[in-house]
Structures are given as structure tokens and as C-alpha cells.
Write a protein that holds these residues in place. Structure first.
Motif, PDB file in Angstrom:
ATOM      1  N   ASP A 302     -28.572  10.903   5.626  1.00 59.56           N
ATOM      2  CA  ASP A 302     -29.823  11.278   6.274  1.00 59.56           C
ATOM      3  C   ASP A 302     -30.361  10.159   7.153  1.00 59.56           C
ATOM      4  O   ASP A 302     -30.097   8.976   6.914  1.00 59.56           O
ATOM      5  CB  ASP A 302     -30.876  11.615   5.207  1.00 59.56           C
ATOM      6  N   GLY A 303     -31.128  10.572   8.169  1.00 57.38           N
ATOM      7  CA  GLY A 303     -31.836   9.604   8.995  1.00 57.38           C
ATOM      8  C   GLY A 303     -30.960   8.817   9.942  1.00 57.38           C
ATOM      9  O   GLY A 303     -31.230   7.644  10.219  1.00 57.38           O
ATOM     10  N   ALA A 325     -29.752  15.349   6.960  1.00 60.25           N
ATOM     11  CA  ALA A 325     -31.034  15.779   7.513  1.00 60.25           C
ATOM     12  C   ALA A 325     -31.694  14.658   8.303  1.00 60.25           C
ATOM     13  O   ALA A 325     -31.350  13.473   8.159  1.00 60.25           O
ATOM     14  CB  ALA A 325     -31.968  16.232   6.375  1.00 60.25           C
ATOM     15  N   ASP A 326     -32.642  15.068   9.165  1.00 59.43           N
ATOM     16  CA  ASP A 326     -33.469  14.119   9.928  1.00 59.43           C
ATOM     17  C   ASP A 326     -32.640  13.166  10.781  1.00 59.43           C
ATOM     18  O   ASP A 326     -32.947  11.976  10.887  1.00 59.43           O
ATOM     19  CB  ASP A 326     -34.369  13.312   8.981  1.00 59.43           C
ATOM     20  N   SER A 348     -30.735  19.973   7.943  1.00 61.13           N
ATOM     21  CA  SER A 348     -32.026  20.439   8.432  1.00 61.13           C
ATOM     22  C   SER A 348     -32.778  19.342   9.174  1.00 61.13           C
ATOM     23  O   SER A 348     -32.527  18.149   8.969  1.00 61.13           O
ATOM     24  CB  SER A 348     -32.879  20.932   7.252  1.00 61.13           C
ATOM     25  N   ALA A 349     -33.697  19.800  10.045  1.00 64.01           N
ATOM     26  CA  ALA A 349     -34.584  18.907  10.800  1.00 64.01           C
ATOM     27  C   ALA A 349     -33.794  17.916  11.642  1.00 64.01           C
ATOM     28  O   ALA A 349     -34.185  16.748  11.792  1.00 64.01           O
ATOM     29  CB  ALA A 349     -35.536  18.180   9.851  1.00 64.01           C
ATOM     30  N   ASN A 350     -32.694  18.364  12.225  1.00 64.89           N
ATOM     31  CA  ASN A 350     -31.885  17.523  13.105  1.00 64.89           C
ATOM     32  C   ASN A 350     -32.177  17.857  14.573  1.00 64.89           C
ATOM     33  O   ASN A 350     -32.692  18.927  14.894  1.00 64.89           O
ATOM     34  CB  ASN A 350     -30.396  17.727  12.824  1.00 64.89           C
ATOM     35  N   GLY A 372     -34.900  24.400  10.882  1.00 66.53           N
ATOM     36  CA  GLY A 372     -35.784  23.450  11.540  1.00 66.53           C
ATOM     37  C   GLY A 372     -35.078  22.504  12.486  1.00 66.53           C
ATOM     38  O   GLY A 372     -35.551  21.385  12.724  1.00 66.53           O
ATOM     39  N   ASN A 373     -33.963  22.924  13.056  1.00 67.45           N
ATOM     40  CA  ASN A 373     -33.217  22.080  13.987  1.00 67.45           C
ATOM     41  C   ASN A 373     -33.660  22.345  15.431  1.00 67.45           C
ATOM     42  O   ASN A 373     -34.180  23.405  15.757  1.00 67.45           O
ATOM     43  CB  ASN A 373     -31.710  22.341  13.853  1.00 67.45           C
ATOM     44  N   ARG A 374     -33.399  21.358  16.284  1.00 67.18           N
ATOM     45  CA  ARG A 374     -33.749  21.484  17.696  1.00 67.18           C
ATOM     46  C   ARG A 374     -32.547  21.140  18.567  1.00 67.18           C
ATOM     47  O   ARG A 374     -31.890  20.121  18.358  1.00 67.18           O
ATOM     48  CB  ARG A 374     -34.916  20.559  18.041  1.00 67.18           C
TER      49      ARG A 374
END
Length: 423
Positions: A302-303, A325-326, A348-350, A372-374
Motif C-alpha cells: 500500500d501507499g 491500496a492508495d 482500492s483508492a488507486n 474508489g479508483n481513478r
């Protein structure tokens, strides 16, 4: 190198020479020199404090015009220093071993064939150098255990050094290997043919640097540079320029590490690969003015942040694979021919960004699996382009823009029902 060989074999019969020095105590020094020798051996053993084998200005163990030669220096104590030099030597070994702290050791080999130079140190605040110049079929190693050490290999005008063919085990290369913290390991190779370089570090807060430049463009199978690090807050860099066929690999396992590959002006085949596992890493692959260039970053955790930047190249591929994630992935290709950009993210959230500007024949592919990805694709001033984006999951967003392009296509799929197209 042919002149050196001819000179050696034109000499009269060579003598078998052997020199052995043993010292126990403090404030001792030793110096021994051999010239025009066959089966020449120098052995120095020192036990105690403040011992020296030569100085930084004048080596204490010297062999010139020697065949089947060896130098072995062993020092056990504090503040020891050893300098060894071999010139115009064939089938030679130079090994300097030190146990203690605040030691300095350097072995230098010039005009050599089938040579091994090695410095081994156990302690703290030690400095170890192996230098080879005008050498063929050589290998250099610096091995250090402890913290706050400095280890370096420097090679210039060398050929077939350390079994250069790609994907060999680390022991096959010219090597700096360090175990501990706050260490610096560097390898610099200039004017090389078929050469491999690897820095391996276990511990935290370490820095590793590999530089390879000015490879002979008409010969050889290529050169390979790599950094292997296990621990936290480490930095690893491989730089390659002005070569023919090159490969670079940075592997980091731990947290908060940074890895970077920079490749420029390589004329035949170029690959830069960064692998990171853990969390909160950063990775960059920068490739400029190369031919058949591939930049690849793989991150697990992550991160993460990953950037592949390719400019002015021919037949280029930029790829990022992130699992976690992230994380953020960014691929940019500019002024290139036949450019392919790809990002695959699982989690998620990537965020994934693909940018292609002023290219001829370009393709961008983005795939995200999770929530929640972009995703963002920009293609500007490019001819014969296509963009494909797939998002599997909920709460994802996507933006695709093609500006000033000719012969362009876009394909977008979102939701949970699509299947990945065959590749």
C-alpha cells in the motif's frame, strides 16, 4: 592487452617468488614488492592495533609483471590500513581482509587478465575500494559487515567482467555486498564490454548506486546493473548511458524505500525494471533517446508511487503493475515512435495516469480492479492512437482525452460485468 601479453611472454624465465610477513603487536608496518615473477605470492598477517601495509600514496604490497600471482593481507585489530597494487599481471588474485573498526583498504589492478580483486571488512566506519583499469576477464568484490561503511568498485576500460549476461546470480557479478545500516555501496564502470555490476545491502538507511557508461558499441552481449536491498528507508539507483545493450534491475523489500533507474542514449536494447514489496515506496524509471526500451515497475503493498517517463525513443513500452491500496501510477511518453503505455492496478483508492504527447503510433491501456479508483488518459498531438480503459468495481471514475490526434479510437468499460480482452 595484446601488447601486455606479448611483453610478458617475451621475458626470460621467470622466478618463483614468495614473501610472508607475520606481525603481532601495535604500530607495525609492512611493505613487500615483487617484479618479473611466476607463481608469485605475497602474504601479510597483522594482529594488533595501528598496523599498516603501505600508505595511500605508496602501496605496501606490490606485484609487477607477474604470472599466476596472489596478494593476501589479513589484519585483525583497530585502525588498520592496507594498500595493494598489481600491474601487468595474469591469472592473479588480490584479497585484503580486515576485522575491526575505522579501517581502510584498497586493491588496484591495472593491465590485468583473469584477475580477482577483493576487500572484506567486518566492523564499523570502514572504507573498502577495488579498482581495475585496462583489464580483461576480471572480477571485483567489496564485502562489508557492520554499519557506516563505505564500499566502492571502480572499473574503466574493462571487458568481460563478472559474467555480465543478464539475470545471473549476484555472485557472478562485480559486487559490493553490505550487511548493516547507514552504509554506502557504489560501483562505477566506464568504457566497458560485457560487464555486470551488483550492489546488495541488508539493513536500513543504506544507499546503493550503480553507474555504467560508454560501452563499446561494436562488441559484446551487453551490460547489466542491479541493486538488491532488504530493509527500510533505503535508496537504490542504477544509471546507464551511452551503451549498446543494457539492463537494469532494482529490487527492494521493506518500507519507505526509493528505487530509480535512469537510462539514456543506449542504441540497441534497453530494459529498466524496479520491483518493490512492502509499503510507502517510490519508484522511477526514466528512459531518454533509447532504442527498443522497456520500463517496468512492479509494486506489492500500500501507499506506493510509480513513474515511468520515456522521451525521444523508438519502440518503447512503459508498464506499471500495482497490487494494494492508495497507490499512484504515472506513465508518460513523449516524442517517441511506436509507444505503448500500460497500467494495471488491483486494489482500492488507486490512481492511474497515462500521458502520450507528440508520438507516432501510440497505444494506452489502463485497467483497475477494485473500488474508489481513478483513471486518466491523455493523448495529445499523436498520430495513429488508441486508448483502452477497463474498471471493475464500484465508485470508480475515468477521464479520457484525445487532442490534436489523427486516426484515433477510445474504448471504455466500467462495472463488474466486463471481461478482460485477450492479449
Amino acid at each position: 592487452m595484446a601488447v601486455a601479453a606479448a611483453l610478458l611472454f617475451a621475458l626470460p624465465a621467470l622466478a618463483d617468488n614468495s614473501s610472508t610477513v607475520n606481525q603481532t603487536g601495535t604500530a607495525n608496518s609492512a611493505a613487500t614488492e615483487q617484479a618479473i615473477s611466476d607463481n608469485a605470492k605475497i602474504s601479510v598477517t597483522q594482529i594488533g592495533n595501528g598496523n599498516q601495509v603501505g600508505t595511500a600514496d605508496e602501496a605496501g604490497a606490490v606485484q609487477q609483471l607477474a604470472f599466476d600471482s596472489s596478494i593476501a593481507v589479513s589484519q585483525n585489530g583497530d585502525k588498520n590500513q592496507a594498500w595493494a597494487t598489481q600491474g601487468l599481471v595474469f591469472d592473479t588474485v588480490s584479497k585484503l581482509q580486515q576485522t575491526g573498526s575505522d579501517n581502510a583498504a584498497e586493491t588496484v589492478q591495472g593491465y590485468s587478465i583473469n584477475a580477482l580483486g577483493e576487500v572484506s571488512q567486518n566492523g564499523f566506519r570502514n572504507i573498502g575500494y577495488t579498482v581495475q583499469d585496462l583489464a580483461f576477464d576480471t572480477q571485483a568484490r567489496v564485502l562489508q559487515t557492520g554499519s557506516d561503511n563505505r564500499g566502492a568498485v571502480e572499473q574503466s576500460s574493462v571487458e568481460t567482467t563478472g559474467a555480465a549476461q543478464a539475470y545471473r546470480a549476484i555472485g557472478e557479478y562485480n559486487t559490493v555486498k553490505q550487511v548493516g545500516e547507514d552504509n554506502l555501496g557504489t560501483i562505477e564502470q566506464i568504457n566497458l564490454v560485457d560487464s555486470g555490476a551488483a550492489v546488495s545491502q541488508t539493513g536500513s538507511l543504506n544507499i546503493a548506486k550503480v553507474s555504467q557508461s560508454d560501452q563499446n558499441l561494436e562488441a559484446g552481449n551487453g551490460s547489466w546493473g542491479e541493486v538488491l536491498q532488504t530493509g527500510n528507508e533505503n535508496s537504490g539507483t542504477v544509471t546507464q548511458s551511452g551503451n549498446s545493450t543494457v539492463g537494469a534491475y532494482v529490487e527492494q523489500v521493506g518500507d519507505a524505500n526509493t528505487g530509480e533507474v535512469t537510462q539514456q542514449g543506449n542504441s540497441n536494447f534497453t530494459i529498466g525494471y524496479v520491483y518493490q514489496e512492502g509499503g510507502n515506496h517510490g519508484a522511477i524509471v526514466a528512459q531518454n533517446d533509447n532504442v527498443r526500451a522497456t520500463g517496468y515497475i512492479e509494486q506489492v503493498g500500500d501507499g506506493f508511487a510509480a513513474v515511468v517517463n520515456q522521451t525521444g525513443s523508438v519502440l518503447v513500452t512503459g508498464q506499471i503493475l500495482q497490487s494494494g491500496a492508495d497507490s499512484a501510477g504515472y506513465v508518460e511518453q513523449t516524442n517517441s515512435f511506436d509507444a505503448n503505455a500500460q497500467i494495471l492496478q488491483v486494489g482500492s483508492a488507486n490512481a492511474a495516469t497515462l500521458v502520450q504527447t507528440d508520438n507516432l503510433h501510440a497505444a494506452a491501456y489502463g485497467e483497475q480492479r477494485g473500488t474508489g479508483n481513478r483513471g486518466d488518459i491523455k493523448q495529445i498531438g499523436t498520430e495513429s492512437v488508441n486508448a483502452t480503459t477497463l474498471q471493475n468495481g464500484n465508485g470508480n471514475t475515468l477521464e479520457a482525452n484525445q487532442t490534436g490526434v489523427v486516426h484515433a479510437s477510445i474504448s471504455i468499460a466500467q462495472g463488474s460485468a466486463w471481461a478482460r480482452p485477450p492479449t
